[in-house]
Design a protein around this motif. Sequence first.
Motif, mmCIF file in Angstrom:
data_model
loop_
_atom_site.group_PDB
_atom_site.id
_atom_site.type_symbol
_atom_site.label_atom_id
_atom_site.label_comp_id
_atom_site.label_asym_id
_atom_site.label_seq_id
_atom_site.Cartn_x
_atom_site.Cartn_y
_atom_site.Cartn_z
ATOM 1 N N GLU A 35 0.857 -1.177 0.000
ATOM 2 C CA GLU A 35 0.000 0.000 0.000
ATOM 3 C C GLU A 35 0.894 1.228 0.000
ATOM 4 O O GLU A 35 2.082 1.133 0.278
ATOM 5 N N ALA A 93 -4.187 -1.357 2.206
ATOM 6 C CA ALA A 93 -4.281 -2.654 1.553
ATOM 7 C C ALA A 93 -5.530 -3.401 1.998
ATOM 8 O O ALA A 93 -5.918 -3.333 3.162
ATOM 9 N N GLU A 113 -6.296 -1.956 -2.985
ATOM 10 C CA GLU A 113 -5.960 -0.850 -2.099
ATOM 11 C C GLU A 113 -7.103 0.149 -2.156
ATOM 12 O O GLU A 113 -7.706 0.343 -3.215
#
Length: 163
Positions: free
Chosen positions: A100, A106, A124
Amino acid sequence: MVGTGALLLMVTACAGQDMPTNLPEAPAGSVSASPKPSPSGSVLPAPAEPNPPGKPRLTVPEGSTPVPADKIDATALPAGFPREVWTSNGGTVLDIRAQEGGCGHALGEAAEQTGDHVVVNLSETKAQTNRMCTMDIRYPVISVALAAPLDRRTVVLKTTPPK
């Protein structure tokens, strides 16, 4: 300069005072905010809490078992994306190293579960508009719940567009 001297005088005056040693102990079953020293004097880390599915963390939950590389199909992941998977909770939770960045977070979802494989879609969250975000990349561990233990099934990792 005078202000710095006054501050230094106050700090050193406070440092010379004895601290109380008769502080009450925390009740049994309570959580302490500070780590307790071990008998050898070193500080013990706080025990790891179970990682609930959907909540990212920085470390792999204690007691997790690595999934063998030959049981991970990461061919659909972009180059440089992590390819680490562990199981926990008797094999019913996958702990996956994700990626992320910036203001995104994430996410992982078990999109398909069959007798021979489990497909996990990694994505994400979208960054909010009109908000400043850092340009860093982080690698949290996310957890994905399975309907049954992984056992000998293969984990297929894929990415999906941000949500």
